[in-house]
Design a protein around this motif. Sequence first.
Motif, PDB file in Angstrom:
ATOM      1  N   GLY A  56      -9.364   6.423  -4.541  1.00 42.22           N
ATOM      2  CA  GLY A  56      -8.069   7.099  -4.579  1.00 42.22           C
ATOM      3  C   GLY A  56      -7.073   6.457  -3.637  1.00 42.22           C
ATOM      4  O   GLY A  56      -5.902   6.232  -4.005  1.00 42.22           O
ATOM      5  N   VAL A  57      -7.506   6.156  -2.425  1.00 43.12           N
ATOM      6  CA  VAL A  57      -6.627   5.505  -1.446  1.00 43.12           C
ATOM      7  C   VAL A  57      -6.163   4.152  -1.953  1.00 43.12           C
ATOM      8  O   VAL A  57      -4.967   3.809  -1.924  1.00 43.12           O
ATOM      9  CB  VAL A  57      -7.355   5.351  -0.094  1.00 43.12           C
ATOM     10  N   MET A  58      -7.104   3.350  -2.454  1.00 43.14           N
ATOM     11  CA  MET A  58      -6.772   1.990  -2.855  1.00 43.14           C
ATOM     12  C   MET A  58      -5.890   1.952  -4.101  1.00 43.14           C
ATOM     13  O   MET A  58      -4.967   1.135  -4.198  1.00 43.14           O
ATOM     14  CB  MET A  58      -8.055   1.188  -3.066  1.00 43.14           C
ATOM     15  N   LEU A  59      -6.156   2.827  -5.067  1.00 44.92           N
ATOM     16  CA  LEU A  59      -5.320   2.866  -6.269  1.00 44.92           C
ATOM     17  C   LEU A  59      -3.897   3.312  -5.935  1.00 44.92           C
ATOM     18  O   LEU A  59      -2.916   2.722  -6.405  1.00 44.92           O
ATOM     19  CB  LEU A  59      -5.940   3.818  -7.307  1.00 44.92           C
ATOM     20  N   PHE A  60      -3.794   4.344  -5.101  1.00 44.94           N
ATOM     21  CA  PHE A  60      -2.465   4.866  -4.773  1.00 44.94           C
ATOM     22  C   PHE A  60      -1.641   3.832  -4.007  1.00 44.94           C
ATOM     23  O   PHE A  60      -0.474   3.577  -4.335  1.00 44.94           O
ATOM     24  CB  PHE A  60      -2.592   6.153  -3.947  1.00 44.94           C
ATOM     25  N   VAL A  61      -2.237   3.222  -2.992  1.00 45.13           N
ATOM     26  CA  VAL A  61      -1.483   2.263  -2.187  1.00 45.13           C
ATOM     27  C   VAL A  61      -1.132   1.020  -3.002  1.00 45.13           C
ATOM     28  O   VAL A  61      -0.076   0.403  -2.792  1.00 45.13           O
ATOM     29  CB  VAL A  61      -2.261   1.879  -0.908  1.00 45.13           C
ATOM     30  N   SER A  62      -1.969   0.671  -3.974  1.00 51.28           N
ATOM     31  CA  SER A  62      -1.684  -0.497  -4.810  1.00 51.28           C
ATOM     32  C   SER A  62      -0.470  -0.275  -5.692  1.00 51.28           C
ATOM     33  O   SER A  62       0.436  -1.119  -5.751  1.00 51.28           O
ATOM     34  CB  SER A  62      -2.906  -0.831  -5.675  1.00 51.28           C
ATOM     35  N   PHE A  63      -0.450   0.872  -6.389  1.00 44.49           N
ATOM     36  CA  PHE A  63       0.617   1.132  -7.353  1.00 44.49           C
ATOM     37  C   PHE A  63       1.899   1.679  -6.725  1.00 44.49           C
ATOM     38  O   PHE A  63       2.991   1.452  -7.247  1.00 44.49           O
ATOM     39  CB  PHE A  63       0.121   2.099  -8.433  1.00 44.49           C
ATOM     40  N   VAL A  64       1.767   2.382  -5.605  1.00 46.50           N
ATOM     41  CA  VAL A  64       2.941   3.030  -5.017  1.00 46.50           C
ATOM     42  C   VAL A  64       3.564   2.206  -3.894  1.00 46.50           C
ATOM     43  O   VAL A  64       4.766   2.278  -3.665  1.00 46.50           O
ATOM     44  CB  VAL A  64       2.570   4.442  -4.495  1.00 46.50           C
TER      45      VAL A  64
END
Length: 274
Positions: A42-50
Motif C-alpha cells: 500500500g505504501v509503495m503503490l501510493f507513493v509511486s502513483f501520487v
Amino acid sequence: MLIAFLLTLVAGGATSIGAALGVMGRGTSPKLLAGGLGLSAGVMLFVSFVELLPEGAHVLSGGGEVTGHGTALAVLSFFVGIALIAVLDRLVPSSVSPHEFSGRMSGDEGVLRAPDEQAADRALRARLMRTGTVTAIALALHNVPEGFATFVAALQAPEVAIPVVAAIALHNIPEGLAVAVPVRRATGSRAKAFWLATMTGLAEPVGAVLGFVLLAPLLSGAGMGAILAGVAGVMVFVSLDELLPAAEETGEHHTVIYSLIAGMAVMALTLLVL
C-alpha cells in the motif's frame, strides 16, 4: 546524501531480521506476515502513483505546468523501470523465490532426518545448499535497483523516505528467511546462514552507491524526472509481482486488503502532514 544512504542501508539491513528468524528456527505468523506485506504494498503503490510519477512528469515538463510531452516521457520512463526490474526478477528461480511461503509456516526447520535416511539427508543438504546459494546471488542482483530506488526517493522527497524505507524493510525480511533457512539446514551453521542472508540485503546500499556513481550526471533536470518515474515503475512492479502475491499465499486475504488500504492511508497522512 548521507541521510539517503543511511536510510538505504537500514532498508537493506532488514534482511538480517529475516536471517535471524531463519537461524533461530522460528516460523512467522501468517497473519502478521500478510499484514506487513500488504502494508508495504500500500505504501509503495501510493507513493509511486501520487508522489514519484507526478513529480517525474513535473520535472520532465521543465519544472512548471505539467505538459503532455512531460507526461509522455514520464510514462515511458515508468514502463522502462518496470521492464528493467522485470528482467532482473527473471533471474530469481520461481522454485526458490523468497515470496513463495508454502511450507515455511510450521517452524519445523530444525527437524532431523532419521538415521536410516542419512544418504538421502546428505543429498537433501546438498540441494538445500545450492538453493540457498542461488537464491542469495539472485536476490543480491535483484536488490541493486531496489537500493537505488530507495536512495533516489530519499534524495528527492525526504518527507516520503521513511515510509518507503519501512516498506522496503518489511519486504526484505522474507528474503532473509529465504536464504537463511536452507543454508542453515544444509550446513548446520547459524553463523554462515545469517551472514550469507545479510549480505544479500547489503546489495541495496551497494546499488545506491553504484547507481549514484554511474548516473550522477543525470540526477538533475530531465534526468532526475526520468529516474523518479522509473523508480515508481520499479516500486509498482515489486508491489504487484512480489508483495501482494506473497501476502495472498498466507491465506489471510482480508488482512492483506485491509493492510493495503491502511498502508495507502498512512502514506497519504504522511504526505499531508509533512
